[in-house]
Design an enzyme around this catalytic site. Structure first.
Site, PDB file in Angstrom:
ATOM      1  CB  SER A 112      -0.944  -0.045   1.206  1.00  0.00           C
ATOM      2  OG  SER A 112      -2.022   0.832   1.035  1.00  0.00           O
TER       3      SER A 112
ATOM      4  CG  HIS B  81      -4.939  -3.325  -0.008  1.00  0.00           C
ATOM      5  ND1 HIS B  81      -4.536  -2.669  -1.148  1.00  0.00           N
ATOM      6  CD2 HIS B  81      -4.581  -2.501   1.022  1.00  0.00           C
ATOM      7  CE1 HIS B  81      -3.960  -1.525  -0.827  1.00  0.00           C
ATOM      8  NE2 HIS B  81      -3.965  -1.398   0.476  1.00  0.00           N
TER       9      HIS B  81
ATOM     10  CG  ASP C 206      -6.296  -3.573  -3.604  1.00  0.00           C
ATOM     11  OD1 ASP C 206      -7.154  -2.932  -2.960  1.00  0.00           O
ATOM     12  OD2 ASP C 206      -5.069  -3.337  -3.530  1.00  0.00           O
TER      13      ASP C 206
END
Lengths: 471, 471
Positions: free
Chosen positions: A151, A427, A402
């Protein structure tokens, strides 16, 4: 609502991991790029040398910490731990400045007067300093360093390879939305991907799409409002339902379900079953209307709010997201300065109510809070978005389930800047601890990561033989 | 003495150039990497569009200004002007923050409280912002940008390609001592190269080497001192010769002569003939001693101090360097923070008195002046020294007569990070206006620069066709 999303880029599965590490501290300058401020402070890092073959210059696996306390990343980035023995690697997790306990001004750090040194560039420079320290401040580093991150941490992993390639041999950047800045991606793409996850289940997204109008219309009458309150099991007084907060809560729940739509049971805000989108959608899998639709929504949201809890609780929809491992305040500031990531919904191509991206309002809100206006193109100028033709030794991996893949870099430039798209993955699933429920796409992705890592280490070692020694 | 050298990295030939440009201003934030300081200020840039084929996206030739007023660089970087028509290029010269008229705090800028934002990273970010502005703030830049720079400006040209490859297609970095930081090169190498230039002339370096002891011994008696004063034509009272200043002046003169040992007559502090080292050495080309040696030195130094002057003047040895185009104060601060470049002499392998590199003293002097200690490894961490295996599209050119080649990057990594060593060339001769006296090595270097520039422009254009357009 979409502001809150930015805070929830990183979520954690609750797996039973018992990784061991030493907690250490490293002193960094408050300002790496100027000399007006002379303060220093300490960032935290976690270290494990159990697998490290120091004598033969084993690699250093370095996690570029993101917006939260570093222990969470250490505990949930199972991939690094699971491959460390094979590579005889040292493991380091570095905490991002202004998060966790790495606060330059203690409890005051997030206040207006103190928060200004919370930028990605300063964080990367902290990591560069720390890596140099781990290399014993040697002019010619001996240990190949591989950066890892998911991320925002994935963005940092890619960026540290881009900006400091002399310090980092390669980077695994998982679910890194490096192409999520203004003018790059369409702002509704994120929510279209959320919607696509729900669309895989018959009628599910259609029912959710229909539900907004229905919920608003129920909330506008006393009887309807009480029905809503009772059916959805909402906390608070039955005659004081805050309809906008309720809508935001539901939207946020669906987004979160899409993000962590993992093949195994997981836990973050609230525990969730394996394949949570499908579980939720089983209550919305036929063409519903009126009270039967609201009942379906109620059952769906009950999974989100109550799965795994011993005693059923009311839905605390006014609370908003409250991710224990993340510092909302810190990320909110970053989103108000350089990490401007436009998210919107149209109500046409997605299952949400229309909610345009309004940069003017966003900008004014930021100014009120922090006395700064966002520097809309700051991240693009600093990091280049997807103009990565000069980059090397980075893997960008993205799960096709995601929503953050909306900001993905989805075109491999070369073998050395590779993109791996992982079917059926949410994710940064690839960085998580492996699970018996893992399917072949994520297993293949992890194998591919290892191939790249091996190649980077080999080429670091080959290169180092040729470094010129001066006179 | 060696501190002063750092100020004299850039010297200018006095050629008759009449390049035309518009003077413009561009607003930049004081701090690109933090948000604690909200001031902005304007940097100057010079622009010429006479040759630019804007409609067909002609390139932008961008000079990354160094430690002085930008007009000087514009007037003396003839190479950019001479090839602009062929490339249908726009020409831009950007002034470095804190130099010339680009001062964030006006006349106070160099004071302790204000000077802290004078760093290479901030300057590069200024240039990145300006380049983005010249590209009309477009996500996908259309004009290939080629960076040029000499000396510290050459370092910046290389660094902007390294740090901002999405903004700069390639860089010509002339005489850039990127490997001149602590621990990289031997500190005496610089003065060995100076010595080598003098050694090409019979007895010349030997005579200079012998002269120090002789000068000191003469200065220690009243009669000797008066003899020195008269023979060397020194300014000031004959009974108050400051021997250390005199030695520094002479050393600095020899270093300067070596740096600008060009094949054509040139002018900087004071006008010099073509091949000034050979001219000076004609007075020292036999084995001299005692008064005949001092007379030789006197004639040599007379060339340095009086060449081209209408009326002969005394040698103002206490003045030190006073390069009109350079801001000594600014560079002194940079040398005291990130641009720590060790220079020393041994008296064994060079023709100078022994003068060790003493970082402790250096550091303390810096603290006294600026209230900062040098960050000795700052430039290495930020830019990598010669660990440029991940870099691309840079030409490093070095003149083999140039002392700054001591800090050169002398090993080509690949075709795309090329090193050109130019025989018989002093400090960034290749960037200077062409001259009828130019020899084939510098002509060949310029041809090679053009080949690289063409290749970079072509590949920028080919790449841009493939940039992904999102949905």
């Amino acid at each position: 609502m979409w502001r809150y999303l930015l805070l929830s880029m990183f979520l954690f599965v609750n797996v039973n991991t018992h990784y061991l590490y030493q907690t250490k501290w490293f002193e960094v300058p408050l300002d790496h790029f100027g000399l007006g401020r002379k303060e220093t402070f300490k960032i935290k890092y976690l270290e494990n040398e159990d697998y490290w073959n120091k004598n033969e210059y084993g690699p250093i696996f370095f996690y570029t910490g993101n917006e939260g306390q570093i222990e969470a990343f250490a505990n949930y980035t199972g991939f690094m731990w699971e491959i460390a023995a094979e590579y005889q690697a040292k493991i380091v997790f570095a905490e991002h400045r202004y998060y966790g306990e790495s606060k330059p001004f203690g409890n005051k750090s997030l206040e207006k007067e103190y928060i200004g040194y919370l930028t990605s560039a300063q964080a990367l420079a902290d990591y560069a300093d720390l890596i140099n320290y781990l290399q014993k401040d040697e002019i010619k580093p001996r240990y190949p360093v591989i950066a890892f991150g998911g991320s925002y941490g994935g963005m940092l992993a890619a960026y540290i390879r881009i900006k400091y390639p002399h310090l980092v041999a390669g980077a695994i950047a998982a679910s890194a939305p490096i192409h999520m800045f203004p003018g790059m991606t369409k702002c509704d793409l994120f929510n279209r991907i959320v919607t696509a996850s729900f669309k895989r289940n018959f009628y599910c997204s259609e029912n959710i799409q229909k539900s907004w109008h229905l919920i608003r219309s129920y909330s506008s009458s006393v009887n309807g409002s009480e029905y809503l309150h009772k059916t959805l099991n909402l906390c608070g007084a039955s005659n004081a339902t805050d309809i906008n907060s309720l809508i935001e809560y539901l939207e946020s729940a669906y987004v979160t379900l899409a993000m962590v739509n993992y093949p195994f049971a997981s836990s973050f805000l609230t525990p969730l079953p394996a394949q949570p989108v499908a579980v939720v959608c089983q209550y919305l899998n036929q063409n519903l209307a009126n009270e039967s639709l609201l009942e379906g929504i109620a059952k769906a949201i009950d999974v989100y709010a109550n799965y795994g809890k011993k005693t059923k609780q009311c839905v605390d929809y006014k609370e908003g997201d409250n991710y224990q491992n993340l510092d909302a305040g810190g990320w909110d500031f970053q989103a108000c300065t350089e990490m401007v990531m436009p998210v919107c919904s149209t109500g046409q191509n997605d299952m949400f109510e229309a909610s345009p991206w309004n940069f003017t309002k966003y900008s004014e809100d930021c100014y009120k809070k922090y006395n700064v206006y966002p520097r809309e193109n700051m991240a693009r100028l600093e990091y280049g978005g997807d103009l990565l033709q000069a980059a090397s030794n980075i893997v960008f991996s993205y799960g096709l389930l995601d929503p953050w893949t909306a900001g993905g870099f989805i075109s491999s430039v070369s073998d050395s800047v590779d993109v791996i798209l992982i079917a059926d993955a949410a994710h940064h699933l690839d960085l998580m601890p492996s699970s018996p429920d893992d399917q072949s796409p994520v297993k293949d992705a992890r194998e591919k990561h290892k191939q790249h890592i091996s190649k980077w280490i080999d080429s670091f070692r080959a290169r180092n033989k040729h470094v010129v020694t001066y006179l």
